[in-house]
Structure formats: structure tokens, C-alpha cells
Write an enzyme that holds these catalytic residues in place. Structure first.
Site, PDB file in Angstrom:
ATOM      1  N   PRO A 290      -3.219 -12.279   9.518  1.00 50.53           N
ATOM      2  CG  PRO A 290      -1.210 -12.411  10.688  1.00 50.53           C
ATOM      3  CD  PRO A 290      -1.813 -12.678   9.339  1.00 50.53           C
ATOM      4  CG  ASP A 291      -7.426  -7.984  13.286  1.00 50.40           C
ATOM      5  OD1 ASP A 291      -6.700  -7.138  13.834  1.00 50.40           O
ATOM      6  OD2 ASP A 291      -8.595  -7.767  12.926  1.00 50.40           O
ATOM      7  CB  ILE A 292      -1.263  -7.246  14.254  1.00 50.26           C
ATOM      8  CG1 ILE A 292      -0.609  -8.133  13.180  1.00 50.26           C
ATOM      9  CG2 ILE A 292      -0.270  -6.949  15.380  1.00 50.26           C
ATOM     10  CD1 ILE A 292       0.528  -7.466  12.445  1.00 50.26           C
ATOM     11  CG  LEU A 293      -6.059  -3.093  16.681  1.00 47.54           C
ATOM     12  CD1 LEU A 293      -5.185  -2.433  17.742  1.00 47.54           C
ATOM     13  CD2 LEU A 293      -6.751  -2.045  15.818  1.00 47.54           C
TER      14      LEU A 293
ATOM     15  CG  ASN B  60      -0.224  -0.149   2.515  1.00 42.42           C
ATOM     16  OD1 ASN B  60       0.579   0.703   2.878  1.00 42.42           O
ATOM     17  ND2 ASN B  60      -0.476  -1.247   3.237  1.00 42.42           N
TER      18      ASN B  60
ATOM     19  CE  LYS C 180       9.442 -11.452 -14.167  1.00 39.23           C
ATOM     20  NZ  LYS C 180      10.366 -10.638 -14.989  1.00 39.23           N
TER      21      LYS C 180
END
Length: 397
Positions: free
Chosen positions: A303-306, A208, A286
Site C-alpha cells: 500500500p502507498d501510505i503517503l 532496506n 523455512k
């Protein structure tokens, strides 16, 4: 906390100069010694007699006053204080500071000092938002100048917006924080920053536009308050700050492992822009264009770290702060995210392309807590970091 502290107060020329009189009173109530410097423009708004009387000290105005130069030269005056405070800091004074001008006593003092400096900007909203002022503010941030405010509200000129000088008690709190220097002494704080990169093959990845600037600024602000900072960063555009323990990662899974290894901490701030998905099976070679058409990429959820840290049953940090980068219904979506993840605070910002925030130098955030919602004016990412770091310190002390 300010007993026997020496404050050199420079009063710039603006209608907000009247607040400097109350600021002097508040500082002296707390035991500080205030030495006032009044610019020529400042004397159009407050009188030298009123400033000197409230400070209980001699007022300095003229760079070329030979008596003053004999008793206390401007070099000594600039270095005899524990902190130099410029309130109000006008657009003109900020421009002089940013560009190294020294054509009067105030600007010469500011250029000749190695003492910490704090400014409380005050000006018309259009002046504050002008590109020249934004450049000067960024320069002052980079130079390590403490900034408090400006606030948003009605102005003497009849306009509304950011540009009002912070209230005297806000400035006093910022001064106490700056001089304490150790509000977070002995506190271990985790900060995540930057994007993650999820590999597709050895040369391609999903990522991002996060630069890592906000997380880096926050880590730097926490270190300035005395915290021991563990800085877990993805591949950011900016170098990590000095004085932190740096752990470099690439993927969301690596970031989770690094976060878990860093625990326990008193506070955890998740400023990283973690990719929600990854390619389920990244190729070891590649991927090539073929006549068969586009490659078939299957995705898996990261994974949802927060949420993982927020919902820990044992060893959960006393304060968990998340960030929510949204493009639509920013506050509503961020508030829902806070409840869903289980964190204490969410810092929400609008990263719609038109805002220029993602990857930019400024941020426009809303702090969402159990106690309510706070809209902060648009400011530099360093200013956001300093304000958030002070809030974290207050919550942990």
C-alpha cells in the site's frame, strides 16, 4: 516573545563576530536582556566597548577577575540566563564544548551550566567538513545543544561552501523557537520512521538500509516544541525518543493500519522507508534448497501510505510531508513524487551509496514545496530535524 528573557551571549573569535553586534541589537529590540561574554580571540574582531555599549550591560571577559567573582561568580553567571547563545561558535569553542574543556571564561560557563545552550557555528568550509568537527557536532547534538546554521555561501577566506554563520534574524527566530518551547503545544503530529520488513518465510525478509535515525531525530525535535507525537516505527537501528507514543510495526500493511488508527492529526510526516513490494504469499515454513532450483517468489505491491493519507477526502492532516530517497535526478524525481502522491512537502535526499546518507549520521536534503525548492547544506540528522520541525511549527501556527 523575548520580552524580559535573559540571553547570555558568548562571542567567539572569528570574522563573523561582527554579526554579533547586530544580533545584540535585534534581541534588545524584542525586549531581551543580553549579557555579553567576549573571548580573547573575539576581542580581535569586535571591541569590548562596542559590545558593552550595544548590550547596555557589563561585559565579561576574564575568568579570574576577582571583582566579578565577588559580585557574580561564573557559576551564577552561567545559570542566571534563560538561554546561552554562542555566536559565532568557532571550531575551537565547539571542540571545547564537546570534550568538556574549561580553560577560559566562555568554556567554563558552558561546562558549569544546566541552562539550554544554542550555538551558531562559523568557520572555514574545510574546518566545518573536517571529521573532527563532524564528530564534535554529533556529540553536541547528542548532548541536546541547539544548532542554528551554518549557511552556505562566500567566505572571507575566498572559499565557498557551508560554514557561514547564520544571519542575526535567523538566530533570533531560532532563539524565539527554543524559548517558546510550546510552539506546537496542543498539536498532534504523526511521524513514521525506520524500514519495513516484508517476510519471505519465518527467517528471511525483504528490507532496506534505513536506520530510522532521521525519523527518530524529527520526532524528538517535534516533542521539544511541545507537540504530542505518535511515532510509528518499523524495526529501526536506533531506539525511539522519549516523550512519544510508540507504535511498533514490521510490514507496510501493518504501518498503514497504525497510521490510519492514529488519525486525526494536525500534521503527518512520513520519514519511514517503506518497502514498495512484498512477497505475495510468504511461506509458513523455512524455504529449503532443492534440486529443482531457486524458489519461485511472486511479488505484490505494498500500500502507498503517503498517497493514501495525502489524498484523503475527509480528515486529511493540514500538513502532509513525505520523504524521497533517490539515487538519480534527485530533485526532479522527488518533485514528480510530490505531485503524484498529493502531499504538501517532499524532503528529498540523495541516497547513492557514495553519499553515506542511508544509515549514516548526516543528511543532505532539498525541501520541495508549492512555494519553491530549498537546498539545505549537509548537516547532521538532528540539525535537519530541528530545522524541519521549526518549519512545521511555522506552517501550523
Amino acid at each position: 516573545m523575548l520580552a524580559s528573557k535573559r540571553i547570555l551571549l558568548i562571542i567567539g573569535g572569528g570574522i563573523a563576530a561582527f554579526k554579533s553586534l547586530d544580533l545584540i541589537r535585534r534581541l534588545r529590540e524584542r525586549g531581551a536582556e543580553v549579557t555579553p561574554v567576549l573571548t580573547r580571540a573575539g576581542s580581535e574582531f569586535v571591541t569590548p566597548l562596542s559590545v558593552s555599549a550595544l548590550a547596555g550591560q557589563k561585559l565579561y571577559q576574564d575568568l579570574f577577575d576577582l571583582t566579578d567573582e565577588a559580585e557574580m561568580g561564573h557559576i551564577e553567571l552561567s545559570r542566571s540566563a534563560d538561554l546561552i547563545v554562542v555566536a559565532p561558535a568557532t571550531a575551537d569553542l565547539m571542540a571545547k564544548m564537546a570534550n568538556g574543556h574549561a580553560d577560559d571564561l566562555a568554556s567554563t560557563l558552558l561546562l558549569a551550566t544546566d541552562t539550554p545552550v544554542m550555538i551558531a557555528p562559523a568557520m572555514n568550509v574545510r574546518m566545518w567538513q573536517h571529521r573532527a568537527t563532524r564528530r564534535n557536532t554529533a556529540t553536541l547534538d547528542a548532548d541536546g545543544i541547539h544548532v542554528v546554521g551554518p549557511n552556505e555561501g562566500d567566505m572571507a577566506c575566498g572559499e565557498f561552501g557551508p560554514g557561514r554563520m547564520a544571519e542575526p534574524l535567523e538566530i533570533v527566530a531560532a532563539i524565539e523557537s527554543a524559548l517558546a518551547g510550546g510552539l506546537l503545544q496542543g498539536k498532534r503530529v504523526l511521524v513514521t520512521s525506520g524500514p519495513t520488513q516484508e517476510p519471505i518465510d519465518p527467517v528471511r525478509y525483504i528490507a532496506n538500509r534505513s536506520s530510522g535515525a532521521q525519523g527518530t531525530a524529527l520526532a524528538r525535535a517535534l516533542v521539544a516544541l511541545g507537540a504530542e507525537v505518535v511515532f510509528v516505527t518499523g524495526p529501526a537501528d536506533v531506539p525511539p525518543p522519549s516523550g512519544v507514543e510508540v507504535i511498533r510495526v514490521q510490514t507496510a500493511q501493518e504501518m498503514l493500519k497504525a497510521v490510519q488508527a492514529a488519525l486525526p492529526v494536525e500534521a503527518a510526516v512520513f520519514a519511514a522507508a517503506v518497502a514498495d513490494w512484498r512477497v505475495a504469499s510468504a511461506s509458513d515454513s523455512k524455504l529449503k534448497k532443492t534440486k529443482e532450483g531457486l524458489p519461485n517468489l511472486e511479488f505484490a505491491e505494498n500500500p502507498d501510505i503517503l498517497a493514501t493519507v495525502s489524498q484523503m477526502k475527509k480528515g486529511r492532516p493540514a500538513l502532509v510531508v513525505g520523504f524521497a530517497a533517490e539515487t538519480d535526478d534527485v530533485v526532479e524525481n522527488a518533485a514528480a513524487k510530490r505531485l503524484r502522491k498529493g502531499c504538501d512537502w517532499i524532503v528529498a535526499n540523495d541516497v547513492n551509496h557514495s553519499t553515506g546518507i542511508m544509515g549514516g549520521a548526516e543528511n543532505d536534503v532539498t525541501l520541495i514545496m508549492d512555494e519553491g525548492v530549498e537546498d539545505w547544506p549537509r548537516m547532521s540528522k538532528d540539525q535537519v530535524a530541528q530545522k524541519l520541525a521549526q518549519r512545521i511549527a511555522a506552517a501550523l501556527t
